[in-house]
Write a protein that holds these residues in place. Structure first.
Motif, PDB file in Angstrom:
ATOM      1  N   LEU A 161      22.955  82.699 -24.897  1.00 19.49           N
ATOM      2  CA  LEU A 161      22.522  81.634 -23.988  1.00 19.49           C
ATOM      3  C   LEU A 161      22.194  82.229 -22.628  1.00 19.49           C
ATOM      4  O   LEU A 161      22.946  83.052 -22.084  1.00 19.49           O
ATOM      5  N   ASN A 162      21.057  81.851 -22.089  1.00 22.16           N
ATOM      6  CA  ASN A 162      20.647  82.301 -20.760  1.00 22.16           C
ATOM      7  C   ASN A 162      21.710  81.904 -19.730  1.00 22.16           C
ATOM      8  O   ASN A 162      22.062  80.734 -19.601  1.00 22.16           O
ATOM      9  N   LYS A 163      22.226  82.881 -19.013  1.00 18.51           N
ATOM     10  CA  LYS A 163      23.293  82.613 -18.039  1.00 18.51           C
ATOM     11  C   LYS A 163      22.794  81.786 -16.854  1.00 18.51           C
ATOM     12  O   LYS A 163      23.583  81.140 -16.165  1.00 18.51           O
ATOM     13  N   ASN A 164      21.498  81.820 -16.616  1.00 19.57           N
ATOM     14  CA  ASN A 164      20.951  81.104 -15.465  1.00 19.57           C
ATOM     15  C   ASN A 164      20.297  79.775 -15.836  1.00 19.57           C
ATOM     16  O   ASN A 164      19.527  79.229 -15.055  1.00 19.57           O
ATOM     17  N   VAL A 165      20.595  79.266 -17.032  1.00 17.83           N
ATOM     18  CA  VAL A 165      19.975  78.009 -17.439  1.00 17.83           C
ATOM     19  C   VAL A 165      20.409  76.894 -16.498  1.00 17.83           C
ATOM     20  O   VAL A 165      21.576  76.811 -16.089  1.00 17.83           O
TER      21      VAL A 165
END
Length: 437
Positions: free
Chosen positions: A392-396
């Protein structure tokens, strides 16, 4: 010097013997544990005794239960609004066939079910309905005659009368097929170690050796042998060992045709979803997906034209089934409109690409060893870790975080989140992890 040499030689020999003993002990412990667990799992997996249940009719429809179903305008093949409206259909039987991208579609169904607060008919203690035994209503978690379920979608061996007694009369029956040669390769790789008849196949390339002369290895009565011959036909409750010219083959195909309103194709997954949207009055946003349970390329056997022909000949019933529904599929596409289909597929791909850039770290799937969260680890076949997953993109952003996590979540973790007790599946998972270790 001689004494020092003898001492060193002694310790080297002792070290080798120690490693051999440790290896033998490890093998003995693993073998004993595996045998014990296999016996336990076999007992737990034995089909339940058929319980005679009272015949209480289910409602015509369970669609009244969701509180926020809203009609939407319909369009024709020219993309013009017809002035008519339709309401999303929520009573769904998805026949989850094996190795057909069905886990990806399950993720779509789970999110749709949560959106409309649908009631799923789930299995109890495992992620399938005691497959490969025929489905029985009594296998449904907390089932009582007359209950109203919207969706059933876990692996089962199709048993039409029992399914009909569980779901509303207006239920839409959906399933998915895959090119039988590719399906056979995938099934052989994924389930091969669970089929004892493959253990005696010599050489490293067991698939090629098996297809060279399948009759010398295949035993129709062998444990789990159904995974290696006409698996699609078997999933639909039919006899997968029939000869192609047996009249029961045509009868079986007609039976499937009569029961399922839409048969999707893996090779045209996005087109299939567009047909589904049209048939069930869904929104484009309901179709968003990431490909789940994909194998890393190095583990996929590239079938030569000769091997492909042999695989299709060995799975001749599945090939006939696939050809039949390939024709009906393209008739539906033509009725929908080729240009309209192309435009809708392009729009779906655009939205999926947009979601991938928002949700997925690096924008692509990674190998199991590179998945950072344990909660995002997909189920692996016994003996290896060939199934890829996502980070999962940490900056979502906060607006997309929940949807992104749901779209990336592997099937077993999503089932657990929906309240399914998977203790048998998890027990088998621990055994598998020990073997993979």
């Amino acid at each position: 010097m001689l004494c020092v040499f003898k001492v060193r030689l002694y310790w080297i020999m002792a070290g080798k013997q120690g490693r051999q003993w440790r290896s033998m002990c490890k093998g003995l412990v693993l073998g004993t544990l595996l045998t014990s667990c296999m016996i336990l799992l076999y007992c737990l997996s034995t089909p339940q005794m058929h319980i005679s249940l009272p015949e209480v009719p289910v409602p015509y429809s369970c669609a009244h239960r969701p509180s926020h179903l809203h009609p939407k305008p319909t369009t024709n093949s020219s993309q013009q609004t017809t002035g008519q409206t339709c309401t999303p259909k929520v009573d769904i039987m998805f026949m989850k066939t094996h190795k057909t991208a069905s886990s990806t579609f399950l993720n779509i169904l789970f999110r749709f079910g949560e959106k409309y607060r649908l009631k799923f008919a789930f299995p109890d203690s495992r992620n399938d309905f005691f497959y490969p035994s025929f489905f029985q209503r009594s296998q449904v978690k907390d089932y009582r005659p007359g209950m109203c379920f919207n969706v059933i979608c876990n692996h089962l061996r199709f048993n039409a009368p029992e399914v009909a007694k569980l779901l509303p009369m207006d239920t839409s029956y959906i399933t998915i097929l895959r090119d039988p040669a590719e399906l056979f390769e995938s099934s052989f790789h994924y389930f091969g170690r669970l089929v004892p008849l493959t253990w005696k196949i010599p050489g490293d390339d067991k698939l090629t050796e098996f297809l060279r002369d399948p009759h010398s290895y295949f035993d129709p009565e062998g444990f789990n042998s159904f995974y290696l011959k006409n698996l699609l036909f078997f999933d639909f409750g039919q006899d997968n060992t029939l000869e192609l010219d047996d009249p029961r083959v045509e009868e079986g195909i007609k039976f499937i045709t009569d029961h399922f309103q839409l048969v999707m194709l893996v090779e045209y997954f996005e087109e299939s979803l567009i047909l589904l949207k049209d048939a069930l009055c869904w929104e484009m946003d309901d179709l968003l997906f990431f490909k789940l349970n994909a194998r890393k390329g190095s583990t996929v056997s590239k079938l030569t034209p000769e091997l492909r022909a042999r695989a299709l000949e060995w799975n001749a019933i599945d090939w006939k089934l696939y050809q039949h529904f390939n024709q009906t599929f393209w008739r539906k596409v033509n009725a929908y409109g080729r240009q309209r289909m192309a435009e809708d597929v392009a729009e779906l791909r655009r939205r999926n690409a947009e979601m991938a850039s928002i949700c997925i770290e690096g924008g692509r799937a990674v190998e199991a060893g590179s998945i950072q969260e344990t909660a995002m680890q997909p189920w692996q076949p016994i003996g290896e870790k060939s199934i890829m997953g996502y980070n999962l993109n940490k900056n979502v952003d906060k607006a997309h975080r929940k949807l992104c996590r749901k779209m990336l979540m592997p099937e077993l973790q999503y089932l657990t989140e929906l309240g399914v007790n998977l203790w048998i599946t998890k027990l088998w998972g621990h055994v598998r992890d020990i073997i993979n270790w």
